[in-house]
Design a protein around this motif. Sequence first.
Motif, PDB file in Angstrom:
ATOM      1  N   THR A 191       0.821  -1.163  -0.068  1.00 49.06           N
ATOM      2  CA  THR A 191       0.055   0.046  -0.002  1.00 49.06           C
ATOM      3  C   THR A 191       1.145   1.138   0.000  1.00 49.06           C
ATOM      4  O   THR A 191       1.942   1.192   0.214  1.00 49.06           O
ATOM      5  N   GLU A 192       0.138   2.274  -0.211  1.00 50.31           N
ATOM      6  CA  GLU A 192       0.899   3.702  -0.186  1.00 50.31           C
ATOM      7  C   GLU A 192       0.816   4.051   1.278  1.00 50.31           C
ATOM      8  O   GLU A 192      -0.423   3.802   1.811  1.00 50.31           O
ATOM      9  N   GLY A 193       1.641   5.062   1.748  1.00 48.43           N
ATOM     10  CA  GLY A 193       1.635   5.593   3.238  1.00 48.43           C
ATOM     11  C   GLY A 193       2.253   6.855   3.086  1.00 48.43           C
ATOM     12  O   GLY A 193       3.038   7.252   2.194  1.00 48.43           O
ATOM     13  N   ALA A 194       2.039   7.646   4.109  1.00 45.23           N
ATOM     14  CA  ALA A 194       2.626   8.652   4.362  1.00 45.23           C
ATOM     15  C   ALA A 194       2.801   9.343   5.713  1.00 45.23           C
ATOM     16  O   ALA A 194       2.204   8.972   6.687  1.00 45.23           O
ATOM     17  N   LYS A 195       4.098   9.618   6.306  1.00 43.98           N
ATOM     18  CA  LYS A 195       4.239   9.941   7.549  1.00 43.98           C
ATOM     19  C   LYS A 195       4.522  11.458   7.364  1.00 43.98           C
ATOM     20  O   LYS A 195       5.389  12.122   6.784  1.00 43.98           O
ATOM     21  N   SER A 259      -0.063   8.338  -6.611  1.00 42.54           N
ATOM     22  CA  SER A 259      -0.334   9.551  -6.068  1.00 42.54           C
ATOM     23  C   SER A 259      -1.652   9.637  -5.454  1.00 42.54           C
ATOM     24  O   SER A 259      -1.767  10.286  -4.468  1.00 42.54           O
ATOM     25  N   ASN A 260      -2.597   9.062  -5.978  1.00 42.47           N
ATOM     26  CA  ASN A 260      -3.914   9.126  -5.313  1.00 42.47           C
ATOM     27  C   ASN A 260      -3.727   8.375  -3.896  1.00 42.47           C
ATOM     28  O   ASN A 260      -4.478   8.768  -2.981  1.00 42.47           O
ATOM     29  N   GLY A 261      -3.114   7.349  -3.763  1.00 45.44           N
ATOM     30  CA  GLY A 261      -3.000   6.496  -2.589  1.00 45.44           C
ATOM     31  C   GLY A 261      -2.317   7.455  -1.501  1.00 45.44           C
ATOM     32  O   GLY A 261      -2.487   7.523  -0.455  1.00 45.44           O
ATOM     33  N   TRP A 262      -0.912   8.263  -1.995  1.00 44.81           N
ATOM     34  CA  TRP A 262      -0.328   9.099  -1.360  1.00 44.81           C
ATOM     35  C   TRP A 262      -1.336  10.286  -0.592  1.00 44.81           C
ATOM     36  O   TRP A 262      -1.494  10.827   0.324  1.00 44.81           O
ATOM     37  N   LYS A 263      -2.192  10.758  -1.455  1.00 48.45           N
ATOM     38  CA  LYS A 263      -3.165  11.735  -1.223  1.00 48.45           C
ATOM     39  C   LYS A 263      -4.185  11.471  -0.203  1.00 48.45           C
ATOM     40  O   LYS A 263      -4.395  12.150   0.754  1.00 48.45           O
ATOM     41  N   LEU A 264      -4.764  10.235  -0.392  1.00 51.04           N
ATOM     42  CA  LEU A 264      -5.537   9.671   0.479  1.00 51.04           C
ATOM     43  C   LEU A 264      -4.864   9.257   2.005  1.00 51.04           C
ATOM     44  O   LEU A 264      -5.291   9.634   3.075  1.00 51.04           O
ATOM     45  N   SER A 265      -3.568   9.006   1.948  1.00 48.98           N
ATOM     46  CA  SER A 265      -3.076   8.636   3.183  1.00 48.98           C
ATOM     47  C   SER A 265      -2.659  10.026   3.802  1.00 48.98           C
ATOM     48  O   SER A 265      -2.981  10.013   4.940  1.00 48.98           O
ATOM     49  N   VAL A 266      -2.430  11.257   3.325  1.00 44.03           N
ATOM     50  CA  VAL A 266      -2.354  12.385   3.675  1.00 44.03           C
ATOM     51  C   VAL A 266      -3.782  12.861   4.500  1.00 44.03           C
ATOM     52  O   VAL A 266      -3.654  13.397   5.513  1.00 44.03           O
ATOM     53  N   ASP A 267      -4.834  12.610   3.600  1.00 40.01           N
ATOM     54  CA  ASP A 267      -5.873  12.899   4.138  1.00 40.01           C
ATOM     55  C   ASP A 267      -6.325  12.110   5.457  1.00 40.01           C
ATOM     56  O   ASP A 267      -6.838  12.920   6.603  1.00 40.01           O
ATOM     57  N   ALA A 269      -4.158  11.200   7.546  1.00 39.65           N
ATOM     58  CA  ALA A 269      -3.218  11.701   8.474  1.00 39.65           C
ATOM     59  C   ALA A 269      -3.835  12.963   9.296  1.00 39.65           C
ATOM     60  O   ALA A 269      -3.953  13.152  10.378  1.00 39.65           O
ATOM     61  N   PHE A 270      -4.433  13.781   8.380  1.00 35.80           N
ATOM     62  CA  PHE A 270      -5.047  15.028   8.669  1.00 35.80           C
ATOM     63  C   PHE A 270      -6.336  14.571  10.068  1.00 35.80           C
ATOM     64  O   PHE A 270      -6.536  15.111  10.612  1.00 35.80           O
TER      65      PHE A 270
END
Length: 798
Positions: A191-195, A259-267, A269-270
């Motif tokens: 999966t994509e993720g974001a810290k 890209s969309n996976g990262w954006k979803l991860s960011v959302d 995180a918020f």
Amino acid sequence: MKKLISLTVSAALLLAPLAYTINAPALNLKVDAVSAASEEAPAATAKPAEPKPAAKPTAKPTAKPTVKPKPTVKPTPKPTAKPTPKTTAKPAATAKATAKPAATAKPTATANPSATAKPVATAKPGSTVKPTATAAPAVTAEPTATAAPAVTVEPAATIAPAAAAKPVTVKQNVYQDGVYTAYGNAYSKGTEGAKVTIKDGKITDIELLRTSPKLIDRNARENYSGVWVAYKLMKDRLLGQTRDSAAAVDAVSGATRSSNGWKLSVDRAFERALKVKPADAVYFAGDHMGVDPEGKYAVFASYDANKLTAVKLYPLNAAGDFVDEKTYTAEQTAAIAAITPVLLANGSSAQPVAGFEAESKAAIKAFWDAEQNASINNTSAYIDGFYSSYGTARNVGVERADVVIRNGRLVDVKLYRLGTNLIDRGATAYAEVVKANAPMTAKLLANGSYIANYNEKVDGISGATESSHGWNQAVERAFGKALKAPAAGRYFDGKFAGVDNASRIFILVDVAADQVTSIKLSLFGTDGKLIADDKLTAEQKTLVEQLTAGLLDKGVQIADVTGQEALTAAARAALTDALTNASKEQGAYKDGTFTAYGDAYDKGTNKADVTLRNGKIVNVALSRVGMNMVDLGKNAYAEVQKALPQLTANFFAAGTREGVQQVDAVSGATSSSNALKAAVDRAYGKAEVVEAGKAAYFNGTFIGVSTDKTVNVMVTVKYNVPVTMVVYYLDAAGKVKAYDQLTEAEKAVKAEIENTSSGNGLHKYGYRAAAFGSNDAEKEVSAKAVEAIKAALEAAGK
């Protein structure tokens, strides 16, 4: 009294009554980085069956709170810019049973570290402050990305990101400042993720992740080539954005899903950062993945906003990849059939299934991991990521542990035994310690953490109880570094070792409540071993007393001992090293040995093996290798032979990444000097805990050779992707053959590889190269050329 200039000596003096508040330069511990992903459709024979989940998440990334303050200016996000989870690459959903699972219960089978506990003060050697555990297999390797069609990446795309929407001004901040990790929707490759670091409602730092099936971040080059350039572009677009403006940034062409996976991860995180969580949602709607710490099972759990809707269970192989369903054993099939409905009905509160106890425990832990990834209110006390720390030091060395933490659990660990020079001894450590490494690794992974009430008789590995205790303590301190709310104080309590980078002075420092309470200082002899106390000369004893007293009184501000300025500087460096080892903050670089190369040309390349500790060079070996990648030694140019020892000494004296770049080139060997400086810089790049500029490859020119050393391929990397290749054929001496000496098959392969790409985008053989040819001779030669290409790309890899 003789003047001690170059004597390296060993002695120890303990001045316990003295204490002083630690006086050392502040540690520079800023971390920053990125990761990679797989855009392609998974191969049918290497992944779980593709499912259609019962509940498909909507395009809107996540539920917003019931009452959310409006920003001063709120742009209307374009529907197409919202992350849209794909369903074609998701695992098959199992129909939901009538019983509703207990969604938030933690698995009773898994120990979870206390969220608020300060790491236990270090015990002196021989003490028994210890915990409990069950056996587990050794850590599994990260998998290689699956195949995908090569994609041409235009250079322009990698250096000119699209203009991002202007960040919104937030009048009232509804988000809690902090670091939050979240993941997008899972599929069979991970999966994509974001810290994400959020401050005042905006993204101030971000690390983009692309995980393996084991949910550990991959090296960028292990993912699909279309994503190689996406990390930097998406990071640049997301930095400085608010939640709403981040959702509106454009996806990177050729990496839309990631890209969309990262954006979803960011959302997400918020959403986790909201001071007031939404009243109408418990989970992020979508498919979430979890893996048990031992890497036995992966669970895909599908949720809507408030309940679990489907579960799919997959066994993992030793490499951390999904086992192909077509190859399931009868036992695996039976275990999956028995455990899956129990997870669906009871969630993480499920009890082990009779006859499948071990498999059930692993599966429950994996489900718990998926549940944590799905939960909006993830209450883990730790920040996910890599951490490294030390156990109690002794005059024979110390243990170190490098760990990866996710959702407050240990998911990867590597254990080391360091000698008195604080460099890993590897297989040269005591035989019993070497043997104890694997079972202790398994115990820690099975426990999912350090062992909280460690008991030497129960938890230690027979024959290596002291090292077992040291490793457990190192893992405990690594967890201490990961705390979201760090325990009070800058340093851990305990005994820590320090050595200057030239291994002239060794010290043991006792730290309590951020004060140094005692120091024992020893000097190395010319043989690299510590000189015993009773072997010191009178002058050496005096020197040890002076240095010890000065360090205890003034710390790193100790005044030079007259006539012993070099050893005084070494004492300062050793104390700084010890205090860095005692620090509760994670450094920017991993410890260890890293190999990198300078730019190659048609005679060979320059190689640097760099050993780092706390970001300092503690060993460096420089060499000039030929086209066959063999050290030329005395066959290198005379000027290069003269330059190597001089550069080695200068790099060693410089000691840091920045310092090496300031070293002057050696006259007569300017090109090799600059290439070796580049090699050291690239070695540091490989050691970064969080890559400053995450990419698949370093820019430059690199060579690789076939296994039989008859074919060499030179690869040029621009914009962090391989764009051109040149093929050379070598004779038995490693010399390049003239064109008229080549066979027709060799000429054909050379022409195909050199002329098949324009040089403006990803080379045809720059991603998953495979043998080719119109006849057997060409296929045989091309197979060797592919070996050389892969070796060159490995040399270029970050």
